[in-house]
Design a protein around this motif. Sequence first.
Motif, mmCIF file in Angstrom:
data_model
loop_
_atom_site.group_PDB
_atom_site.id
_atom_site.type_symbol
_atom_site.label_atom_id
_atom_site.label_comp_id
_atom_site.label_asym_id
_atom_site.label_seq_id
_atom_site.Cartn_x
_atom_site.Cartn_y
_atom_site.Cartn_z
ATOM 1 N N ASP A 85 31.436 45.198 38.690
ATOM 2 C CA ASP A 85 31.121 44.034 37.745
ATOM 3 C C ASP A 85 32.650 43.008 37.447
ATOM 4 O OD1 ASP A 85 30.913 42.593 35.143
ATOM 5 O OD2 ASP A 85 31.421 44.180 34.059
ATOM 6 N N PRO A 86 32.957 42.280 38.458
ATOM 7 C CA PRO A 86 34.129 41.509 38.590
ATOM 8 C C PRO A 86 34.500 40.747 37.311
ATOM 9 C CG PRO A 86 32.576 40.748 40.371
ATOM 10 C CD PRO A 86 31.747 41.621 39.481
ATOM 11 N N ALA A 87 33.671 40.398 36.331
ATOM 12 C CA ALA A 87 33.976 40.265 35.098
ATOM 13 C C ALA A 87 34.831 40.923 34.203
ATOM 14 C CB ALA A 87 32.712 39.752 34.092
ATOM 15 N N SER A 88 34.851 42.369 34.650
ATOM 16 C CA SER A 88 35.560 43.330 33.938
ATOM 17 C C SER A 88 36.838 43.226 34.478
ATOM 18 C CB SER A 88 35.203 44.770 34.041
ATOM 19 O OG SER A 88 35.327 45.144 35.473
ATOM 20 N N PHE A 89 37.425 42.635 35.558
ATOM 21 C CA PHE A 89 38.641 42.620 36.415
ATOM 22 C C PHE A 89 39.119 41.384 35.720
ATOM 23 C CE2 PHE A 89 41.811 41.602 39.177
ATOM 24 C CZ PHE A 89 42.034 42.863 39.994
ATOM 25 N N ARG A 90 38.359 40.208 35.676
ATOM 26 C CA ARG A 90 39.019 39.224 34.902
ATOM 27 C C ARG A 90 39.280 39.414 33.388
ATOM 28 N NH1 ARG A 90 34.344 36.769 36.777
ATOM 29 N NH2 ARG A 90 33.471 36.288 34.587
ATOM 30 N N ALA A 91 38.705 40.114 32.748
ATOM 31 C CA ALA A 91 38.874 40.428 31.429
ATOM 32 C C ALA A 91 40.415 41.101 31.071
ATOM 33 C CB ALA A 91 37.863 41.396 31.017
ATOM 34 N N ILE A 92 40.810 41.986 32.077
ATOM 35 C CA ILE A 92 42.248 42.360 31.929
ATOM 36 C C ILE A 92 43.335 41.676 32.488
ATOM 37 C CG2 ILE A 92 41.057 44.863 32.231
ATOM 38 C CD1 ILE A 92 42.317 45.074 34.979
ATOM 39 N N ALA A 93 42.977 40.471 32.823
ATOM 40 C CA ALA A 93 44.295 39.601 33.329
ATOM 41 C C ALA A 93 45.284 39.441 32.036
ATOM 42 C CB ALA A 93 43.378 38.296 33.767
ATOM 43 N N TRP A 94 44.841 39.038 31.053
ATOM 44 C CA TRP A 94 45.944 38.835 30.186
ATOM 45 C C TRP A 94 46.704 40.063 29.979
ATOM 46 C CZ3 TRP A 94 48.044 40.145 25.546
ATOM 47 C CH2 TRP A 94 48.799 39.150 24.862
ATOM 48 N N ASP A 95 46.163 41.210 29.767
ATOM 49 C CA ASP A 95 46.745 42.201 29.637
ATOM 50 C C ASP A 95 47.661 42.743 30.889
ATOM 51 O OD1 ASP A 95 45.845 43.025 27.239
ATOM 52 O OD2 ASP A 95 44.485 44.461 27.620
ATOM 53 N N ALA A 96 47.050 42.305 31.919
ATOM 54 C CA ALA A 96 48.115 42.644 33.174
ATOM 55 C C ALA A 96 49.353 41.842 33.267
ATOM 56 C CB ALA A 96 47.318 42.167 34.257
ATOM 57 N N LEU A 149 43.266 44.607 47.843
ATOM 58 C CA LEU A 149 43.895 43.839 46.458
ATOM 59 C C LEU A 149 45.101 43.120 46.870
ATOM 60 C CD1 LEU A 149 43.174 45.937 43.353
ATOM 61 C CD2 LEU A 149 41.900 43.802 44.217
ATOM 62 N N VAL A 150 45.379 41.923 46.488
ATOM 63 C CA VAL A 150 46.773 41.421 46.509
ATOM 64 C C VAL A 150 47.686 42.245 45.599
ATOM 65 C CG1 VAL A 150 47.812 39.182 45.916
ATOM 66 C CG2 VAL A 150 45.737 39.134 46.829
ATOM 67 N N ALA A 151 48.899 42.231 45.856
ATOM 68 C CA ALA A 151 49.643 42.983 45.155
ATOM 69 C C ALA A 151 50.136 42.081 43.794
ATOM 70 C CB ALA A 151 50.998 43.312 46.062
ATOM 71 N N GLY A 152 49.127 41.750 43.189
ATOM 72 C CA GLY A 152 49.426 40.814 41.900
ATOM 73 C C GLY A 152 49.901 41.250 40.773
ATOM 74 N N ASP A 153 50.175 42.432 40.453
ATOM 75 C CA ASP A 153 50.364 42.905 38.824
ATOM 76 C C ASP A 153 51.843 43.287 38.891
ATOM 77 O OD1 ASP A 153 50.526 45.361 40.115
ATOM 78 O OD2 ASP A 153 48.611 46.053 39.485
ATOM 79 N N GLY A 154 52.672 42.799 39.551
ATOM 80 C CA GLY A 154 54.048 42.729 39.505
ATOM 81 C C GLY A 154 54.995 42.974 40.557
ATOM 82 N N GLY A 155 54.083 43.661 41.784
ATOM 83 C CA GLY A 155 54.813 44.066 42.975
ATOM 84 C C GLY A 155 55.456 42.809 43.800
ATOM 85 N N GLU A 243 44.980 38.330 42.882
ATOM 86 C CA GLU A 243 44.494 39.371 42.932
ATOM 87 C C GLU A 243 42.938 39.409 42.370
ATOM 88 O OE1 GLU A 243 45.473 43.948 41.474
ATOM 89 O OE2 GLU A 243 46.611 42.164 40.496
ATOM 90 N N SER A 244 42.548 38.753 41.336
ATOM 91 C CA SER A 244 41.172 38.434 40.909
ATOM 92 C C SER A 244 40.196 38.022 42.113
ATOM 93 C CB SER A 244 41.049 37.810 39.725
ATOM 94 O OG SER A 244 41.923 38.071 38.750
ATOM 95 N N VAL A 245 40.589 36.948 43.113
ATOM 96 C CA VAL A 245 39.714 36.906 43.831
ATOM 97 C C VAL A 245 39.565 37.766 45.006
ATOM 98 C CG1 VAL A 245 39.881 34.933 46.018
ATOM 99 C CG2 VAL A 245 40.556 34.160 43.594
ATOM 100 N N SER A 246 40.554 38.467 45.378
ATOM 101 C CA SER A 246 40.530 39.503 46.356
ATOM 102 C C SER A 246 39.521 40.582 45.944
ATOM 103 C CB SER A 246 41.823 40.083 46.768
ATOM 104 O OG SER A 246 42.449 40.452 45.510
#
Length: 270
Positions: A85-96, A149-155, A243-246
Amino acid sequence: MSHEFRIEDQSYSRFTFERDGRVLKAFITSDHPVNGVDGPMHDELARVFTDLQRDSESDIIVLAAKGRAFCAGGDFAWFQQQIDDPASFRAIAWDAKRIVSSLLEMEKPLLCRLNGAAAGLGATIALLCDIIVADEKAVIGDPHVKVGLVAGDGGALIWPQLIGYARAKELLMTGDMLSAVEAKALGLINHAVPGDQLDAKLAEIIAKLQGNPKWAVRWTKSVTNIPLRALAAQMMDAAIGWESVSNYLGDRREAVAAMAEKRSPKLTGE
């Protein structure tokens, strides 16, 4: 108007809190064997650092963990849910993005007690703390790429700032883990000590901080973080976006399946 705010009065299921005078210890506490990040933990990570800053009865924060690991990155069941469910990944972007920004905006000194493995987002959270003290047997790394995944959440933000671009890019692109001793030698963390000396080393550092005027310490930390906050503002939309695209890609699905099944992935380049 009251300025009293106690973090214990807030609702948390993945953190527990202990006080020692004006020092507040926040423990990552979950049923997951290595404190893997799931949906509820991600939700709480997006607000816990703001609440720790607002807590009126503390001046110094120690981020720690219950169990044998600090935080070994994303939970595989959660990964599979995001793939299905990729929408669930998009949904956490702001929190990330908020996890990173709230860590960097905190004024109080934030010490990391790295008792065991820190990987992926767990490593990012540890490295965004101000002073990192690790058990010498702990390991740390950002293996986002190994699960597609892309190391997108701060790495991609913090690793180059601590150890330089050449070493950071090698470690982020290979996903290799480092021992705490190796991490200290690179300048990634501050201290690597035997496990039975971890708390003594933290107490020594805390005593030094407490021996200095509180606001001088806080605001020195705040101004030092200004370039990191500016860099996060420049990078995090794109980092989370890529990261979302990956998360949509075929090799992402295969990498997670292979890890779950404890086999080598059959990557196609898709």
